[in-house]
Each structure stands twice: as C-alpha cells, then as structure tokens.
Design a protein around this motif. Sequence first.
Motif, PDB file in Angstrom:
ATOM      1  N   ARG A  21       0.959  -1.192  -0.091  1.00 13.19           N
ATOM      2  CA  ARG A  21       0.061  -0.145   0.055  1.00 13.19           C
ATOM      3  C   ARG A  21       0.877   1.146  -0.029  1.00 13.19           C
ATOM      4  N   ASP A  39      -5.413   5.934   8.246  1.00 15.15           N
ATOM      5  CA  ASP A  39      -4.361   6.241   7.521  1.00 15.15           C
ATOM      6  C   ASP A  39      -3.782   7.734   7.624  1.00 15.15           C
ATOM      7  N   GLU A  40      -4.567   8.830   7.943  1.00 13.74           N
ATOM      8  CA  GLU A  40      -4.352   9.943   8.195  1.00 13.74           C
ATOM      9  C   GLU A  40      -3.451  10.210   9.321  1.00 13.74           C
ATOM     10  N   ILE A  43       0.803   5.143   0.496  1.00 22.74           N
ATOM     11  CA  ILE A  43      -0.094   6.034   1.202  1.00 22.74           C
ATOM     12  C   ILE A  43       0.577   7.524   1.461  1.00 22.74           C
ATOM     13  N   ARG A  85      -2.311  13.478   0.779  1.00 21.33           N
ATOM     14  CA  ARG A  85      -3.135  13.945  -0.448  1.00 21.33           C
ATOM     15  C   ARG A  85      -2.962  15.590  -0.497  1.00 21.33           C
ATOM     16  N   HIS A 121      -7.578   9.871   2.674  1.00 20.83           N
ATOM     17  CA  HIS A 121      -7.389   8.744   3.240  1.00 20.83           C
ATOM     18  C   HIS A 121      -8.530   8.669   4.296  1.00 20.83           C
TER      19      HIS A 121
END
Length: 273
Positions: free
Chosen positions: A204, A220-221, A206, A209, A216
């Motif tokens: 993954r 994930d953040e 990540i 953004r 996300h």
Amino acid sequence: MDDDFIIPVFVVFAELSDTFLGTPKYCPKMEAAEIMTVAVVAARYFNNNLERALLVMCQTGHIPARRCLSVSRFNRQLHRYADFLEFCLQTLLELTMSGEAFIIDSIPAPVCRRARARRCRKVRGRDFCGYCAAKKEKFFGWRLHLICNPAGLPVAFELLPGAYHDLTPIYEITADLPQGASLYGDKGYNYVEGEAFLAAEGLRLIPIRKKNMQRHDWADEFDLRLYRKGIETVNSQLESMGIERLRARTNAGFDLKIHASLIALWHTQVTVN
C-alpha cells in the motif's frame, strides 16, 4: 566520539570481513575492518572528512600510531574495499527489511553549488539540475531516495540524478519490501497508477493527499502524521553528517561517502533505540 558507537561498528565489519574476505595474503598495516570503521566514524562525527577522522582515531588510540596509514594510502585502501563496504551496507539493510509500515522520502546530495555546475567534471547535464520543494531551492547533483522503518532504520535506497522525480525509482526501491506493508510518503508520491500497481504486488502506497484530492480514511491520516516525523528526523541526521556538502573528487568517492553515511545512520539508530 563515543566508544559505544565505534566498537559495535568495528565488530560488525570485523565479523563480515573475516567471513567473506578471509585472511589476507600479507600483513597489512590497517585491517579492512579498521579502514571501513574510519570511514563510518568520519560520516558520523566529522562531516565525512576522512583525513580528520583518521587523525583523531590515531590520536585517541583507536588505531595505533605505528599502524596508521598516510591519507593518500588510506584513500587508496578504502577505494579497494568499496564493493565490500556496499555489501556490508546491503547486509545491514536486509536485517531491518521487516515490519508492516515504512516511510519513503528523498534528500538532495549535491556535488557542487549550482553556480559552478558548468565547471563540474564529475557529472554533467540537465538531469543533475534538481529542485528541492521542501527548501524551495535548486541544487546540482544527485538525489538520495530512502526508505526507513518507523524506528528510523534505513531499509532501502537509490541514488539518482537530481532532476528525476521522487516516483522514478518507486518500483525498484520497493521490490524487496514485505507483502502487506504500508509505505507512507509526502505529496510528491501521489500517483494513481503507481498505487494500483503496488497494490497488485501487495504493497500500500499512502502519500499525503493534495487539497484537491480525496483524502485517506482517518486511520491512514493518523499514521501519516505519526510516521512522517520519523523520516524528517532521519533527513536531519543525514544533513548533520554533511550529506548535502560532500566533497569527493570522483563519483566512486562520492558513492563511498553515501554508503558510509547510511551505515553510520543505521548504527546510530540502533544505538538510540
């Protein structure tokens, strides 16, 4: 200098050299492990100044004065063991190639100031004219792409011309990461096709953004905010080792100092943790 750092470095080199290099045919003044230890100590404490590190190691008794090489002879011997130094680095990286979370980033490794790019003989061309978005400045030379685990231990790296984008080595540098791992990066790693390709390989990607992109999920953040601090600390440590102001007459010497700096970073993080 700290013996808690120097002694483990020497022991690791001594074990690897005894295993893979064997006993030399003649009795050298300085052993391979001692020569490579000086290079790593130079990276850790002396901004990769090999001459100063050799002098201080001799004055402090880490290397007996009767066995200390001259600077020119030391450099020739160090270049002789360049491939073995890289092998030692890859061996250390493989030891930390495990886990479920990794962080990726890049850091400039200039060979000279941008104003002197036309006179540089080590590298030439627009491919080496890079730009660091974090510092908002241009540089001329290489860019070190580095993957670390959350503890700050390096696990993979690539050295490419400075103009190449952060995503250029994304497939090669992640080839050996374990299945199911998550790779956290900054905004420069937003790449839909790349994320899909790595997902098919069980990895993954990540990245942070951009404002006009869908974010996300909250987990994930949270992990991004948690793990990104670690790679920034690693970059600061490499900068303190002088990776952004390395002085080398040849590309082979430049590579030597990069490898020595990464080994110094590995041992530093192991000592801290």
